[in-house]
Design a protein around this motif. Structure first.
Motif, PDB file in Angstrom:
ATOM      1  N   LYS A  65       0.878  -1.171   0.000  1.00 53.91           N
ATOM      2  CA  LYS A  65       0.000   0.000   0.000  1.00 53.91           C
ATOM      3  C   LYS A  65       0.919   1.225   0.000  1.00 53.91           C
ATOM      4  O   LYS A  65       1.701   1.422   0.923  1.00 53.91           O
ATOM      5  CB  LYS A  65      -0.879  -0.022   1.247  1.00 53.91           C
ATOM      6  N   ILE A  66       0.859   2.029  -1.087  1.00 55.41           N
ATOM      7  CA  ILE A  66       1.737   3.189  -1.209  1.00 55.41           C
ATOM      8  C   ILE A  66       0.942   4.453  -0.911  1.00 55.41           C
ATOM      9  O   ILE A  66      -0.099   4.672  -1.542  1.00 55.41           O
ATOM     10  CB  ILE A  66       2.314   3.287  -2.640  1.00 55.41           C
ATOM     11  N   THR A  67       1.381   5.263   0.046  1.00 53.92           N
ATOM     12  CA  THR A  67       0.693   6.530   0.285  1.00 53.92           C
ATOM     13  C   THR A  67       1.646   7.684   0.003  1.00 53.92           C
ATOM     14  O   THR A  67       2.805   7.663   0.402  1.00 53.92           O
ATOM     15  CB  THR A  67       0.191   6.649   1.741  1.00 53.92           C
ATOM     16  N   TRP A  68       1.145   8.686  -0.731  1.00 56.10           N
ATOM     17  CA  TRP A  68       1.934   9.873  -1.060  1.00 56.10           C
ATOM     18  C   TRP A  68       1.369  11.048  -0.276  1.00 56.10           C
ATOM     19  O   TRP A  68       0.182  11.340  -0.361  1.00 56.10           O
ATOM     20  CB  TRP A  68       1.829  10.192  -2.552  1.00 56.10           C
ATOM     21  N   THR A  69       2.205  11.730   0.478  1.00 62.80           N
ATOM     22  CA  THR A  69       1.749  12.891   1.231  1.00 62.80           C
ATOM     23  C   THR A  69       2.558  14.108   0.800  1.00 62.80           C
ATOM     24  O   THR A  69       3.780  14.046   0.741  1.00 62.80           O
ATOM     25  CB  THR A  69       1.934  12.656   2.748  1.00 62.80           C
ATOM     26  N   SER A  70       1.842  15.197   0.520  1.00 66.42           N
ATOM     27  CA  SER A  70       2.519  16.414   0.066  1.00 66.42           C
ATOM     28  C   SER A  70       2.929  17.277   1.260  1.00 66.42           C
ATOM     29  O   SER A  70       2.158  17.453   2.202  1.00 66.42           O
ATOM     30  CB  SER A  70       1.569  17.185  -0.845  1.00 66.42           C
ATOM     31  N   PHE A  71       4.148  17.808   1.232  1.00 65.23           N
ATOM     32  CA  PHE A  71       4.637  18.688   2.291  1.00 65.23           C
ATOM     33  C   PHE A  71       5.096  20.012   1.678  1.00 65.23           C
ATOM     34  O   PHE A  71       5.519  20.059   0.523  1.00 65.23           O
ATOM     35  CB  PHE A  71       5.815  18.045   3.034  1.00 65.23           C
ATOM     36  N   ASP A  72       5.024  21.090   2.473  1.00 67.75           N
ATOM     37  CA  ASP A  72       5.423  22.411   1.985  1.00 67.75           C
ATOM     38  C   ASP A  72       6.908  22.679   2.169  1.00 67.75           C
ATOM     39  O   ASP A  72       7.473  23.520   1.493  1.00 67.75           O
ATOM     40  CB  ASP A  72       4.646  23.509   2.722  1.00 67.75           C
ATOM     41  N   SER A  73       7.512  22.016   3.142  1.00 66.28           N
ATOM     42  CA  SER A  73       8.919  22.319   3.389  1.00 66.28           C
ATOM     43  C   SER A  73       9.615  21.115   3.994  1.00 66.28           C
ATOM     44  O   SER A  73       8.971  20.212   4.530  1.00 66.28           O
ATOM     45  CB  SER A  73       9.033  23.497   4.366  1.00 66.28           C
ATOM     46  N   GLY A  74      10.946  21.119   3.863  1.00 66.76           N
ATOM     47  CA  GLY A  74      11.735  20.038   4.433  1.00 66.76           C
ATOM     48  C   GLY A  74      11.610  19.987   5.943  1.00 66.76           C
ATOM     49  O   GLY A  74      11.682  18.920   6.539  1.00 66.76           O
ATOM     50  N   ALA A  75      11.421  21.165   6.567  1.00 79.01           N
ATOM     51  CA  ALA A  75      11.310  21.202   8.023  1.00 79.01           C
ATOM     52  C   ALA A  75      10.134  20.352   8.502  1.00 79.01           C
ATOM     53  O   ALA A  75      10.256  19.589   9.459  1.00 79.01           O
ATOM     54  CB  ALA A  75      11.150  22.640   8.500  1.00 79.01           C
ATOM     55  N   SER A  76       8.982  20.470   7.806  1.00 78.77           N
ATOM     56  CA  SER A  76       7.828  19.694   8.253  1.00 78.77           C
ATOM     57  C   SER A  76       8.014  18.217   7.938  1.00 78.77           C
ATOM     58  O   SER A  76       7.506  17.353   8.654  1.00 78.77           O
ATOM     59  CB  SER A  76       6.539  20.236   7.628  1.00 78.77           C
ATOM     60  N   ILE A  77       8.796  17.897   6.900  1.00 75.24           N
ATOM     61  CA  ILE A  77       9.101  16.486   6.625  1.00 75.24           C
ATOM     62  C   ILE A  77       9.942  15.916   7.763  1.00 75.24           C
ATOM     63  O   ILE A  77       9.708  14.806   8.235  1.00 75.24           O
ATOM     64  CB  ILE A  77       9.815  16.341   5.262  1.00 75.24           C
ATOM     65  N   ASN A  78      10.923  16.715   8.234  1.00 79.70           N
ATOM     66  CA  ASN A  78      11.741  16.262   9.359  1.00 79.70           C
ATOM     67  C   ASN A  78      10.873  15.989  10.587  1.00 79.70           C
ATOM     68  O   ASN A  78      11.073  15.003  11.289  1.00 79.70           O
ATOM     69  CB  ASN A  78      12.793  17.322   9.715  1.00 79.70           C
ATOM     70  N   THR A  79       9.907  16.864  10.827  1.00 84.56           N
ATOM     71  CA  THR A  79       9.006  16.655  11.971  1.00 84.56           C
ATOM     72  C   THR A  79       8.257  15.339  11.806  1.00 84.56           C
ATOM     73  O   THR A  79       8.102  14.577  12.761  1.00 84.56           O
ATOM     74  CB  THR A  79       8.006  17.823  12.078  1.00 84.56           C
ATOM     75  N   ALA A  80       7.802  15.058  10.580  1.00 82.34           N
ATOM     76  CA  ALA A  80       7.080  13.808  10.330  1.00 82.34           C
ATOM     77  C   ALA A  80       7.989  12.600  10.544  1.00 82.34           C
ATOM     78  O   ALA A  80       7.558  11.577  11.078  1.00 82.34           O
ATOM     79  CB  ALA A  80       6.515  13.810   8.918  1.00 82.34           C
ATOM     80  N   PHE A  81       9.254  12.719  10.154  1.00 77.25           N
ATOM     81  CA  PHE A  81      10.206  11.622  10.388  1.00 77.25           C
ATOM     82  C   PHE A  81      10.384  11.396  11.884  1.00 77.25           C
ATOM     83  O   PHE A  81      10.473  10.258  12.346  1.00 77.25           O
ATOM     84  CB  PHE A  81      11.569  11.933   9.759  1.00 77.25           C
ATOM     85  N   LEU A  82      10.463  12.489  12.652  1.00 80.48           N
ATOM     86  CA  LEU A  82      10.626  12.374  14.102  1.00 80.48           C
ATOM     87  C   LEU A  82       9.473  11.584  14.707  1.00 80.48           C
ATOM     88  O   LEU A  82       9.656  10.807  15.629  1.00 80.48           O
ATOM     89  CB  LEU A  82      10.665  13.759  14.747  1.00 80.48           C
ATOM     90  N   GLY A  83       8.273  11.791  14.158  1.00 80.28           N
ATOM     91  CA  GLY A  83       7.111  11.065  14.642  1.00 80.28           C
ATOM     92  C   GLY A  83       7.022   9.671  14.042  1.00 80.28           C
ATOM     93  O   GLY A  83       6.061   8.955  14.295  1.00 80.28           O
ATOM     94  N   GLY A  84       7.992   9.292  13.196  1.00 81.01           N
ATOM     95  CA  GLY A  84       7.990   7.961  12.587  1.00 81.01           C
ATOM     96  C   GLY A  84       6.861   7.774  11.594  1.00 81.01           C
ATOM     97  O   GLY A  84       6.384   6.660  11.387  1.00 81.01           O
ATOM     98  N   ALA A  85       6.412   8.861  10.949  1.00 82.48           N
ATOM     99  CA  ALA A  85       5.232   8.780  10.097  1.00 82.48           C
ATOM    100  C   ALA A  85       5.573   8.657   8.612  1.00 82.48           C
ATOM    101  O   ALA A  85       4.678   8.592   7.783  1.00 82.48           O
ATOM    102  CB  ALA A  85       4.349  10.010  10.323  1.00 82.48           C
ATOM    103  N   ILE A  86       6.862   8.653   8.264  1.00 82.05           N
ATOM    104  CA  ILE A  86       7.290   8.687   6.865  1.00 82.05           C
ATOM    105  C   ILE A  86       8.410   7.653   6.659  1.00 82.05           C
ATOM    106  O   ILE A  86       9.238   7.436   7.546  1.00 82.05           O
ATOM    107  CB  ILE A  86       7.827  10.108   6.521  1.00 82.05           C
TER     108      ILE A  86
END
Lengths: 343, 286
Positions: A65-86
């Motif tokens: 199951k592949i999910t694509w999520t759009s982000f506005d900036s690398g900073a918010s991607i880092n936050t998502a990684f911290l939460g283990g969501a990506i």
């Protein structure tokens, strides 16, 4: 005593877990037999949008199951990684450098260089301001989205021209606000990316761009990063991703029309705009990425780790990270594409 | 402290229930103690959770780290002039000035509009939907428009806070003015008071408690909108600090900023309640 401190604490720790169950719609963990791949992407013209548009990954991995999520900036991607969501993400070199340094220390690896940012990011001055060179910017108001690759490039450009950043009024603005402030004459210059950049260039003078800075040894880059744990457990998925993106990178050079059509469908721009935006970056296939300027080989690591460390030093100067680790830390976080199995 | 409270409340104030106030002191002191204890317990649980290490400090920093950030960001000589160029106190001053101007304009407009709405039914019928419309808009949504119209300096921020602050005052004033006892007004008119006189000496004092409740709401809304206002070129304020820290995942600075906003908000609200009591002492203690 039956209630120990540990059991009380573990009960407390359950709180967020229960909360996560309660909000619904969170598909973070693997659902039954289907393995989940969570990809973070950003809405700029890039080869990864072709992979998304053509569902290449979905076709190659039918039982995932592949999910694509759009982000506005690398900073918010880092936050998502911290939460283990990506699991996989398309991200710029500045946020990547930050993530690899303390205190974040996000356990992810750089597995691919998607592009070298070219003249899609540039420093433009308003014609009415009378600024024609970077040295004229002393005492002027210059805008850039802070924390972005443009911010890094702006300070690198000032440094290169021998201008003290303290002598320039730097303003933190998002691209759309840069456009508004520019039209009102509130700012004299801005370092920003397309599509806002193209609007500014209509009544502005381009002082420098990221392609020139890259040639002078201050490149800004876009990477694919993969969560280390995911990478170790899902080599097959990562290989399919690398295969698909490498093909897309090749197509940007050989058949840009196909890529531009996919990009225009994904970000809602015209095909002409998409072609123009694609041409503003420099694309390297996996073989080229293993050159000494980039990943290099296992025996003689390339310069990419040095570039990441440069970006980290810049962030340290801004007091955004605690310390800059040794080059070895950055080398350990790089896995040259095509060498995943050999590692 | 409990002693001082007891002394004050032992003195009969005016004619209202002098006997019933004396025994209030002990529960009041107890309330303060219970509140302090609750805060301490929460801090303790927080510190234990942070120490237990279920989450990395980037996700959940402990109170000690937040305290350290308070010291670091207040220190102008730490190499970055506090946090990104301004100390915590300077930032608080900048943000409070914005909130102050925004709320002041908002309250002024709110009271005048509310008064007219309460006195002239036609005006109320026309403006009430517009006020409710504005109240429903999230500040971040109209900020973009303010930036296009007024640029990136102080104006859009103050205007944003003003637009956020005035509806609750207008609604509260309009309701209070309509609710003023007709007999007071008629009595004043019978004594020969002019229209202006009636408004100044009867209607406004009688509506003061409700108006001030509206002001409390307004200042609270303005303060809670300051982070939104500072998303555009507001890096020198306290909201700007929270946004900047969030961008770099400096969670302890984010939490510090929230505490500073929350605690100063509490203090400002307490001050307004004090004013309310001073202006309308006939109202019981809430």
């Amino acid at each position: 005593m039956s209630v120990t401190r540990r059991s009380v604490l573990s009960l407390l720790a359950l709180g967020p877990v229960l909360a996560a169950c309660g909000v619904g719609g969170s598909s973070s963990s693997g659902s039954g037999s289907q393995r989940v791949v969570r990809i973070a992407y950003q809405n700029f013209a890039d080869s990864t949008l072709l992979v998304k548009d053509q569902a290449t990954l979905e076709k190659a991995l039918p039982d995932h199951k592949i999910t694509w999520t759009s982000f506005d900036s690398g900073a918010s991607i880092n936050t998502a990684f911290l939460g283990g969501a990506i699991d996989l993400a398309v991200i710029g070199s500045s946020p990547t450098a930050q993530a690899l340094c303390p205190p974040l220390n996000i356990p992810y690896k750089v597995i691919e260089l998607l592009n070298v940012i070219g003249d899609s990011e540039a420093l433009v001055a308003r014609k009415a301001s009378g600024v024609t060179a970077i040295t004229d910017l002393v005492g002027r108001k210059v805008a850039a989205p802070f924390g972005s690759t443009s911010h890094y490039s702006l300070l690198a450009a000032l440094q290169q021209a021998g201008v003290d950043p303290g002598a320039v009024t730097l303003v933190d603005l998002e691209p759309q606000n840069i456009q508004a402030a520019w039209q009102r004459g509130d700012i004299d210059a801005a370092y920003v990316w397309t599509p806002v950049l193209s609007v500014l260039q209509q009544d502005g003078v381009t002082l420098t761009d990221s392609a020139k800075l890259a040639a002078a040894g201050k490149p800004t880059l876009t990477f694919t990063v993969a969560r280390t744990e995911f990478l170790d457990a899902n080599r097959d998925v990562v290989d399919k991703w690398l295969e698909a993106t490498n093909r897309a990178i090749g197509l940007v050079k050989t058949d840009p029309g196909v890529v531009a059509e996919a990009v225009s469908r994904q970000i809602g721009s015209s095909k002409e705009d998409a072609i123009a935006q694609l041409k503003q970056n420099i694309y390297l296939d996996h073989a080229e990425q293993r050159a000494p300027e980039y990943f290099g080989t296992k025996e003689s690591p390339g310069k990419l780790a040095d570039r990441l460390r440069d970006a980290a030093q810049f962030l340290h100067g801004q007091k955004k990270i605690e310390s800059v680790p040794e080059l070895e830390t950055f080398r350990a976080a790089l896995i040259a594409p095509g060498a995943v199995d050999g590692k | 402290m409990p002693q001082a409270l007891a002394e004050v409340s032992d003195k009969p104030q005016g004619t209202a229930r002098p006997a019933s106030r004396a025994p209030r002191s002990t529960p009041a002191a107890r309330t303060v103690l219970v509140r302090a204890a609750a805060v301490l317990v929460l801090l303790g649980v927080w510190q234990l959770l942070a120490l237990a290490g279920f989450w990395p400090p980037v996700i959940l920093p402990g109170p000690v780290q937040v305290w350290d950030q308070l010291l670091i960001t207040s220190d102008a000589a730490n190499g970055q002039g506090g946090y990104a160029g301004s100390t915590l106190l300077e930032r608080l001053g900048v943000s409070l000035r914005r909130v102050g101007y925004g709320s002041a304009y908002g309250i002024l407009i709110g009271v005048v509009l509310g008064l007219v709405m309460g006195l002239v039914p036609l005006v109320r019928a026309v403006t009430e939907p517009a006020v409710t419309f504005l109240r429903a808009l999230p500040p971040l949504a109209y900020l973009s428009l303010l930036v296009i119209w007024f640029g990136i300096d102080e104006e859009p921020k103050v205007y944003l806070l003003m637009i956020a602050a005035f509806p609750p005052v207008a609604v509260a004033t309009a309701t209070a003015v309509t609710g003023v006892n007709r007999q007071y007004v008629e009595a004043a008119q019978a004594l020969g008071a002019s229209r202006g006189h009636v408004i100044a000496s009867v209607i406004l004092p009688a509506s003061a408690p409700e108006i001030i409740t509206g002001v409390r709401l307004a200042v609270g809304i303005a303060y809670s909108s300051v982070v939104a206002a500072e998303t555009v070129n507001g890096a020198d304020g306290i909201g700007g600090m929270v946004l900047n820290a969030q961008r770099y995942n400096q969670t302890s600075v984010v939490i510090l900023g929230l505490f500073v906003i929350g605690i100063t908000g509490l203090l400002i609200d307490t001050a307004i309640v004090g004013v309310q009591r001073a202006l309308s002492p006939w109202r019981g203690l809430v």
